[in-house]
Design a protein around this motif. Structure first.
Motif: not given
Ligand SMILES: [Ca+2]
Ligand SMILES: [Ca+2]
Length: 93
Positions: A56-64, A75-84
């Motif tokens: 599911e996470k892969m689908k979320d991150l795979d914008i295109n 890098w969006r994942l890194i941003g999300e983990l940073g917020k966490q």
């Protein structure tokens, strides 16, 4: 790179290096396939990603929606983990 890097600089290099170390395992050398993403997450981010469905996470991150994660998608994942992580770190008084 210079050995006088700070801890924060080294941390950023590690995050970038982590992407390319795994992206090079199969297929395109500069993107993560689903397999590479799952391997990266379970090997490098086991605590932060333990309650996450990786498909599911892969689908979320795979914008295109090409079933590959480019660096900016990773890098969006890194941003999300940073917020966490931010939620668990208390600000200085
Ligand atoms: Ca790849
Ligand atoms: Ca993509």
């Amino acid at each position: 790179m210079a050995s006088s890097q700070t801890e924060v600089e080294r941390a950023i290099v590690t995050i970038v290096q982590c992407f390319f170390d795994h992206a090079g395992d199969e297929g395109k050398k500069e993107t993560l396939s689903v397999n590479e993403f799952i391997k990266l997450s379970s090997k490098e981010l086991p605590h932060l990603m333990k309650d996450v469905s990786l498909e599911e996470k892969m689908k979320d991150l795979d914008i295109n929606r090409d079933n590959e994660l480019k660096f900016n998608e990773y890098w969006r994942l890194i941003g999300e983990l940073g917020k966490q992580i931010k939620k668990e770190i208390k600000p200085k008084k």
